[in-house]
Write an enzyme that holds these catalytic residues in place. Structure first.
Site, PDB file in Angstrom:
ATOM      1  N   ALA A  24      13.707  58.863  14.064  1.00 12.75           N
ATOM      2  CA  ALA A  24      14.573  57.935  13.334  1.00 12.75           C
ATOM      3  C   ALA A  24      15.940  57.725  13.994  1.00 12.75           C
ATOM      4  CB  ALA A  24      14.766  58.428  11.903  1.00 12.75           C
ATOM      5  N   PHE A  35      14.752  58.182   6.561  1.00  8.78           N
ATOM      6  CA  PHE A  35      14.032  58.526   5.336  1.00  8.78           C
ATOM      7  C   PHE A  35      14.526  59.829   4.732  1.00  8.78           C
ATOM      8  CE2 PHE A  35      10.930  55.537   7.049  1.00  8.78           C
ATOM      9  CZ  PHE A  35      10.492  54.898   5.898  1.00  8.78           C
ATOM     10  N   GLN A 103       7.750  58.533  16.182  1.00 10.18           N
ATOM     11  CA  GLN A 103       7.484  58.764  14.757  1.00 10.18           C
ATOM     12  C   GLN A 103       7.858  57.515  13.959  1.00 10.18           C
ATOM     13  OE1 GLN A 103      10.233  62.334  15.055  1.00 10.18           O
ATOM     14  NE2 GLN A 103       8.791  63.089  13.540  1.00 10.18           N
ATOM     15  N   HIS A 121       2.790  57.288  13.488  1.00  2.00           N
ATOM     16  CA  HIS A 121       2.688  56.944  12.060  1.00  2.00           C
ATOM     17  C   HIS A 121       2.348  55.479  11.851  1.00  2.00           C
ATOM     18  CE1 HIS A 121       5.464  60.653  11.520  1.00  2.00           C
ATOM     19  NE2 HIS A 121       4.201  60.994  11.398  1.00  2.00           N
TER      20      HIS A 121
END
Ligand SMILES: [Zn+2]
Length: 251
Positions: A24, A35, A103, A121
Site C-alpha cells: 500500500a 486499508f 499486494q 490479490h
C-alpha cells in the site's frame, strides 16, 4: 540520496535478476488511503465482513452497494501512478527488474507500464462472472450498480464479482507460485511500501535464496533489521534515484 541507495544501485546493475515486492505504501503518494493501521479504511468506516465472499453470495445487491461506496472512498477519480510506480516500470524496461509482485489491487503498476506484474490479490480494474468466468471492465460494473441499484449480471445468469481476492477466498494459485519462483530465483529483492504484515507477502522475503534484500519503507517491518539495506525514506524519491543511478535518466 544516501550511500545505501548508491550501493543498492550497483547491486542492481550486477544482478542477473531483481524483483520488487510492493504494498500500500507505494500508492499513498497517488492519494490512495491504506486499508490497515492508523486512519486505515478497515475499522469504523467499513466493516471487512461486508466484503466477505459469503456476503457476496448471500446478498450480491447489498455487497455491490457497499463496494461502490468503498471504491468511491478508495480510488480518487483522477488517480494516477506516481514517480515510484514509474521508476519500477523504467527499471523493468531497462532490463534491471524481472517482475513486480504487488499486494495492491489499484492497477497503478499496470498503468505505469509494468509488464511482468504479479497481482497477489487480483485487480480492482476488472470484474469477473462468478459462474462462467467472463471478465469485464470494473467501470462498467460500477455504472450498472450506480444507475440500477443492483449487482451487475452476466448473460449466463451469474453475478459479476470484483476481480480481487475477497475475504474468505483463496489467492490465485498460479500467481502465487510464480511469485515464489521469482523470489527464490532473484539476486536482489526490493520490498517497497509493504509493512510485511499480511500473508503471503509477509513470508515471501524469507523464501529468497541468498538474494540481497532491500526494504524501503517509512516504518519498521519484520525484515527491516535483517535486511541488507533498511531504507526508511520516501519511495517517490528513492526509486527515481535508483533509476537515475542505474539508467542515467529521470522519471
Ligand atoms: Zn457468466
Amino acid at each position: 540520496m544516501d550511500e545505501h541507495v548508491a550501493e543498492l544501485a550497483s547491486d542492481l546493475q550486477a544482478a542477473d535478476s531483481a524483483v520488487a515486492l510492493t504494498g500500500a505504501g507505494i500508492s499513498t503518494a497517488s492519494g490512495i488511503p491504506s486499508f490497515r493501521g492508523e486512519n486505515g479504511i478497515w475499522g469504523e468506516e467499513f466493516d471487512p465482513q461486508s466484503f466477505h465472499v459469503c456476503r457476496f453470495e448471500r446478498d450480491p445487491d447489498g455487497f455491490w452497494a457497499d463496494r461502490l461506496r468503498l471504491h468511491e472512498r478508495l480510488i480518487p477519480d483522477d488517480v494516477e501512478p506516481n514517480a515510484a510506480h514509474h521508476a519500477l516500470a523504467r527499471l523493468e524496461s531497462a532490463g534491471l527488474l524481472s517482475a513486480v509482485i504487488t499486494q495492491n489491487t489499484d492497477g497503478l503498476h499496470a498503468a505505469a507500464g509494468t509488464d511482468h506484474l504479479l497481482e497477489l490479490h487480483g485487480t480492482a480494474k476488472d470484474v469477473v462472472c462468478h459462474r462462467c468466468g467472463d471478465r469485464r471492465d470494473a467501470d462498467w460494473a460500477f455504472s450498472v450498480v450506480d444507475s440500477e441499484n443492483r449487482a451487475p449480471r452476466c448473460s449466463c445468469g451469474g453475478m459479476y464479482k470484483p476481480a480481487v481476492v475477497l475475504f474468505g477466498e483463496e489467492l490465485p494459485r498460479e500467481t502465487l507460485v510464480e511469485a515464489r519462483r521469482q523470489v527464490a530465483d532473484c539476486d536482489v529483492l526490493i520490498v517497497a511500501g509493504s509493512s510485511l504484515q499480511v500473508h503471503p507477502a509477509a513470508s515471501l522475503p524469507a523464501e529468497r535464496a541468498g538474494a540481497t534484500l532491500a526494504v524501503i519503507n517509512f516504518d519498521l517491518t519484520p525484515f527491516s533489521e535483517r535486511a541488507d539495506y533498511d531504507i526508511r525514506k520516501d519511495l517517490t524519491e528513492v526509486l527515481p534515484a535508483l533509476v537515475e543511478m542505474t539508467c542515467g535518466d529521470v522519471v
